[in-house]
Design a protein around this motif. Structure first.
Motif, PDB file in Angstrom:
ATOM      1  N   TRP A 377       5.482  -2.026 -11.764  1.00  0.00           N
ATOM      2  CA  TRP A 377       5.189  -0.770 -12.474  1.00  0.00           C
ATOM      3  C   TRP A 377       6.460   0.095 -12.434  1.00  0.00           C
ATOM      4  CZ3 TRP A 377       1.434  -3.566 -10.227  1.00  0.00           C
ATOM      5  CH2 TRP A 377       0.172  -3.613 -10.817  1.00  0.00           C
ATOM      6  N   MET A 378       6.798   0.657 -13.589  1.00  0.00           N
ATOM      7  CA  MET A 378       7.977   1.538 -13.687  1.00  0.00           C
ATOM      8  C   MET A 378       7.542   2.923 -14.105  1.00  0.00           C
ATOM      9  SD  MET A 378       9.375  -1.452 -13.881  1.00  0.00           S
ATOM     10  CE  MET A 378       8.461  -1.783 -15.342  1.00  0.00           C
ATOM     11  N   ASN A 379       8.003   3.940 -13.365  1.00  0.00           N
ATOM     12  CA  ASN A 379       7.685   5.307 -13.743  1.00  0.00           C
ATOM     13  C   ASN A 379       8.984   6.094 -13.776  1.00  0.00           C
ATOM     14  OD1 ASN A 379       5.964   7.296 -14.508  1.00  0.00           O
ATOM     15  ND2 ASN A 379       5.142   7.709 -12.465  1.00  0.00           N
ATOM     16  N   LYS A 380       9.204   6.823 -14.847  1.00  0.00           N
ATOM     17  CA  LYS A 380      10.425   7.624 -15.024  1.00  0.00           C
ATOM     18  C   LYS A 380      11.670   6.797 -14.726  1.00  0.00           C
ATOM     19  CE  LYS A 380       7.919  11.801 -13.955  1.00  0.00           C
ATOM     20  NZ  LYS A 380       7.244  12.316 -12.792  1.00  0.00           N
ATOM     21  N   GLY A 381      11.666   5.557 -15.200  1.00  0.00           N
ATOM     22  CA  GLY A 381      12.852   4.712 -15.091  1.00  0.00           C
ATOM     23  C   GLY A 381      13.041   4.023 -13.746  1.00  0.00           C
ATOM     24  N   HIS A 382      12.105   4.209 -12.818  1.00  0.00           N
ATOM     25  CA  HIS A 382      12.254   3.579 -11.502  1.00  0.00           C
ATOM     26  C   HIS A 382      11.082   2.661 -11.191  1.00  0.00           C
ATOM     27  CE1 HIS A 382      15.702   5.896  -9.931  1.00  0.00           C
ATOM     28  NE2 HIS A 382      15.303   6.738 -10.868  1.00  0.00           N
ATOM     29  N   LEU A 383      11.379   1.603 -10.453  1.00  0.00           N
ATOM     30  CA  LEU A 383      10.324   0.711  -9.984  1.00  0.00           C
ATOM     31  C   LEU A 383       9.478   1.479  -8.958  1.00  0.00           C
ATOM     32  CD1 LEU A 383       9.403  -2.381  -9.836  1.00  0.00           C
ATOM     33  CD2 LEU A 383      10.618  -2.378  -7.688  1.00  0.00           C
ATOM     34  N   VAL A 384       8.171   1.570  -9.188  1.00  0.00           N
ATOM     35  CA  VAL A 384       7.323   2.329  -8.249  1.00  0.00           C
ATOM     36  C   VAL A 384       6.195   1.489  -7.649  1.00  0.00           C
ATOM     37  CG1 VAL A 384       7.785   4.593  -9.286  1.00  0.00           C
ATOM     38  CG2 VAL A 384       5.831   3.239 -10.113  1.00  0.00           C
ATOM     39  N   GLY A 385       5.898   0.349  -8.273  1.00  0.00           N
ATOM     40  CA  GLY A 385       4.786  -0.446  -7.753  1.00  0.00           C
ATOM     41  C   GLY A 385       5.004  -1.921  -8.021  1.00  0.00           C
ATOM     42  N   SER A 386       4.395  -2.759  -7.184  1.00  0.00           N
ATOM     43  CA  SER A 386       4.539  -4.205  -7.399  1.00  0.00           C
ATOM     44  C   SER A 386       3.300  -4.936  -6.915  1.00  0.00           C
ATOM     45  CB  SER A 386       5.771  -4.724  -6.682  1.00  0.00           C
ATOM     46  OG  SER A 386       5.719  -4.386  -5.320  1.00  0.00           O
ATOM     47  N   PHE A 387       3.028  -6.049  -7.573  1.00  0.00           N
ATOM     48  CA  PHE A 387       1.831  -6.843  -7.300  1.00  0.00           C
ATOM     49  C   PHE A 387       2.240  -8.303  -7.317  1.00  0.00           C
ATOM     50  CE2 PHE A 387      -1.658  -9.458  -8.729  1.00  0.00           C
ATOM     51  CZ  PHE A 387      -2.792  -8.922  -8.136  1.00  0.00           C
ATOM     52  N   LEU A 388       1.659  -9.083  -6.412  1.00  0.00           N
ATOM     53  CA  LEU A 388       1.934 -10.521  -6.426  1.00  0.00           C
ATOM     54  C   LEU A 388       0.704 -11.293  -5.967  1.00  0.00           C
ATOM     55  CD1 LEU A 388       4.153 -12.718  -6.831  1.00  0.00           C
ATOM     56  CD2 LEU A 388       4.684 -12.468  -4.401  1.00  0.00           C
ATOM     57  N   GLU A 389       0.353 -12.292  -6.747  1.00  0.00           N
ATOM     58  CA  GLU A 389      -0.715 -13.225  -6.344  1.00  0.00           C
ATOM     59  C   GLU A 389      -0.044 -14.489  -5.807  1.00  0.00           C
ATOM     60  OE1 GLU A 389      -4.179 -13.724  -6.155  1.00  0.00           O
ATOM     61  OE2 GLU A 389      -3.627 -15.765  -5.555  1.00  0.00           O
ATOM     62  N   GLY A 390      -0.607 -15.000  -4.714  1.00  0.00           N
ATOM     63  CA  GLY A 390      -0.174 -16.303  -4.210  1.00  0.00           C
ATOM     64  C   GLY A 390       1.238 -16.337  -3.670  1.00  0.00           C
ATOM     65  N   GLY A 391       1.729 -15.228  -3.126  1.00  0.00           N
ATOM     66  CA  GLY A 391       3.101 -15.200  -2.607  1.00  0.00           C
ATOM     67  C   GLY A 391       3.227 -15.740  -1.190  1.00  0.00           C
ATOM     68  N   THR A 392       4.470 -15.954  -0.780  1.00  0.00           N
ATOM     69  CA  THR A 392       4.750 -16.328   0.611  1.00  0.00           C
ATOM     70  C   THR A 392       5.070 -15.043   1.375  1.00  0.00           C
ATOM     71  OG1 THR A 392       7.106 -16.508   0.211  1.00  0.00           O
ATOM     72  CG2 THR A 392       5.788 -18.511  -0.117  1.00  0.00           C
ATOM     73  N   LYS A 393       5.147 -15.169   2.690  1.00  0.00           N
ATOM     74  CA  LYS A 393       5.459 -13.999   3.528  1.00  0.00           C
ATOM     75  C   LYS A 393       6.790 -13.378   3.098  1.00  0.00           C
ATOM     76  CE  LYS A 393       5.620 -12.996   8.497  1.00  0.00           C
ATOM     77  NZ  LYS A 393       7.036 -12.786   8.811  1.00  0.00           N
ATOM     78  N   GLU A 394       7.786 -14.233   2.854  1.00  0.00           N
ATOM     79  CA  GLU A 394       9.117 -13.743   2.470  1.00  0.00           C
ATOM     80  C   GLU A 394       9.063 -13.025   1.117  1.00  0.00           C
ATOM     81  OE1 GLU A 394       8.528 -16.927   3.523  1.00  0.00           O
ATOM     82  OE2 GLU A 394       9.230 -16.379   5.534  1.00  0.00           O
ATOM     83  N   GLN A 395       8.287 -13.587   0.205  1.00  0.00           N
ATOM     84  CA  GLN A 395       8.183 -12.966  -1.123  1.00  0.00           C
ATOM     85  C   GLN A 395       7.510 -11.599  -1.043  1.00  0.00           C
ATOM     86  OE1 GLN A 395       6.145 -16.188  -3.064  1.00  0.00           O
ATOM     87  NE2 GLN A 395       8.037 -17.070  -3.867  1.00  0.00           N
TER      88      GLN A 395
END
Ligand code: FAD
Ligand code: NDP
Length: 426
Positions: A377-395
């Motif tokens: 998610w980007m708000n006012k030109g900046h990354l503000v949120g993120s979502f991941l399904e099925g990721g690894t711990k490092e991801q």
């Protein structure tokens, strides 16, 4: 006459358990801390109730998930409180509080006074009656907030195996319980007012993935409507659900997950409220300097989004619990709580994590058919949120780290094509 403690926590849930752990780490002396909880059991990891607790094989049961197993720390069984000189008053409700006198009155008539009070009363499940629908206390209508609710759900679920379950609400409880009901061999229909599940967090594309996955497990969705009444059989059990769109669904059991209300009533008129909760500052301190609030009941400044918010999630409760103890014991050394919102869920073989704020424009990435996808998610030109399904711990760690930094995003198409790799490059 009553008892006096330096520190008192009202509530014996996740936040209380983690605060107790932190107090002991900080060297609190025997007899200084008291926890008063309405629940008859010592603080436990509430998320287990909609997951491991509902499994048909080898279900989780107390004492296995007392706090703080959720963060791989020691498990605080009742004896731990005793060994550490913590007064754990269970099965007793605080029925009134006087913040001017610094006293609490319990349901058993005891007056308890404090120097510092931590309010960790959590929330209660919203009842259908509050929406004008009467359940007549039917024994096959289930809510899920505490162990007693979970025991009832397990009993009903096991006795209706092979039958029809209607789940009301498309949020966290609805989604997690629907999955558990399927695993327990019930035929599930989910009913919710929105056009998609998890409407407050998921984008339509993300929701479509989960809905299709649930459909592949046999779950049916009835969207854009709410229930208006129940039909009951002669023994007082619900046998059908009537919806506003005029349809009727046969039901051997019903699970309700239509949101919560924070337990603030002890302090209405005594403390400043905001967003339905007790308003606190970055040290979790309320409008009364001796009273602090943490967990579901607290509305606190979420620095990274620049707003006061109330979060209804376990990671927030745990971290605020640690922060408040430090803020009380070492106020000069403790800064403002600087929290990156973190939500997650696990259903069937799926597992997702979300960080930050789901505001602004969205870019999806990854393989939605291969169960490894995400979104920024980007708000006012900046990354503000993120979502991941099925990721690894490092991801997941990379995603959290990138989201915390709020990097400027110049090119959405580039972000989309980089996908998860972008998080590692920040
Ligand atoms: P709670 O854990 O609810 O504890 C509040 C305590 O206060 C309770 O013991 C209550 O009985 C007591 N209390 C209230 N009023 C009084 C009173 N007057 N006197 C005495 N005691 C009182 N979050 C996630 O991030 N991930 C998950 O997977 C997840 N799963 C969940 C599953 C379920 C079934 C539920 C219900 C919630 C789940 N959550 C999850 C949310 C998470 O559990 C809560 O955010 C967290 O428990 C909040 O902690 P708390 O201490 O503020 O409140
Ligand atoms: P949520 O707020 O997640 O979802 C409630 C759902 O019910 C929404 O879809 C809501 O729609 C819908 N709804 C509201 N009113 C009605 C109605 N009258 N009829 C039908 N549907 C209705 O709450 P839950 O009850 O699912 O969860 C309770 C708490 O437990 C939350 O604090 C949640 O965070 C927590 N929890 C968290 C989990 C996790 O983090 N993994 C897992 C389980 C619980 P609308 O949005 O339109 O109001």
């Amino acid at each position: 006459m009553g008892r006096a403690f330096v520190y008192v926590i009202i509530g014996g849930g996740v936040a209380a358990g983690y605060a107790a752990h932190e107090f002991v780490q900080a060297g609190v002396s025997s007899g200084e801390l008291c926890i008063i909880s309405e629940e008859p059991v010592a603080p436990y990891e509430r998320p287990a109730l909609s997951k491991g607790y509902l499994l048909p094989e080898a279900p989780a049961r107390l004492p296995s998930f007392h706090c703080c197993v959720g963060t791989n720390e020691e498990r605080l069984a009742p004896k731990w409180y005793n060994e550490n000189g913590i007064e754990l008053i269970l099965g007793n409700r605080v029925k009134s509080a006087d913040v001017r006198r610094k006293t609490l009155l319990t349901a058993t008539g005891e007056t308890i006074s404090y120097k510092y009070l931590i309010v960790a009363t959590g929330a209660r499940a919203l009842k259908l009656e509050e929406f004008g629908v009467n359940t007549l206390d039917a024994p096959n209508v289930c809510y899920l907030r505490d162990v007693a609710d979970a025991d009832r759900l397990v009993d009903v679920m096991q006795s209706r195996s092979g039958g029809q379950a209607v789940v009301i609400g498309g949020g966290y409880i609805g989604m997690e319980c629907a999955a558990s009901l399927v695993i327990n061999n019930l035929n599930v229909t989910m009913v919710f007012p929105e056009a998609q599940c998890m409407a407050r967090l998921f984008t339509p594309k993300i929701a479509a993935f989960y809905e299709e996955f649930y459909q592949s497990k046999g779950v049916k969705f009835v969207k854009g409507t709410v229930l208006t009444s129940f039909d009951f059989n002669s023994d007082g059990k619900v046998c059908a659900v009537n919806l506003r769109d005029g349809s009727k669904l046969p039901a051997d059991m019903v699970v309700i997950g239509i949101g919560i209300r924070p337990n603030t009533s002890l302090f209405e008129g005594q403390l400043t409220m905001e967003k339905g909760g007790i308003k606190v500052n970055g040290k979790m301190q309320s409008s009364n300097s001796s009273v602090y609030a943490i967990g579901d009941v607290a509305a606190f400044p979420v620095k990274i989004v620049g707003e006061t918010r109330r979060l209804e999630h376990v990671d927030s409760a745990r971290r605020a619990a640690r922060h408040v103890v430090s803020a009380i014991i070492e106020p000069e050394k403790t800064g403002e709580f600087d929290y990156l919102p973190f939500f997650y869920s696990r259903v069937f073989t799926l597992s997702w994590q979300f960080y930050g704020d789901n505001a602004g424009e969205v870019v999806h990435f990854g393989d939605f058919s291969g169960h490894a996808f995400g979104a920024y998610w980007m708000n006012k030109g900046h990354l503000v949120g993120s979502f991941l399904e099925g990721g690894t711990k490092e991801q997941y760690e990379a995603l959290a780290q990138a989201t915390r930094l709020k990097p400027k995003i110049e090119d959405l198409a580039e972000l989309e094509s980089q996908g998860l790799e972008y998080a590692f490059s920040v």
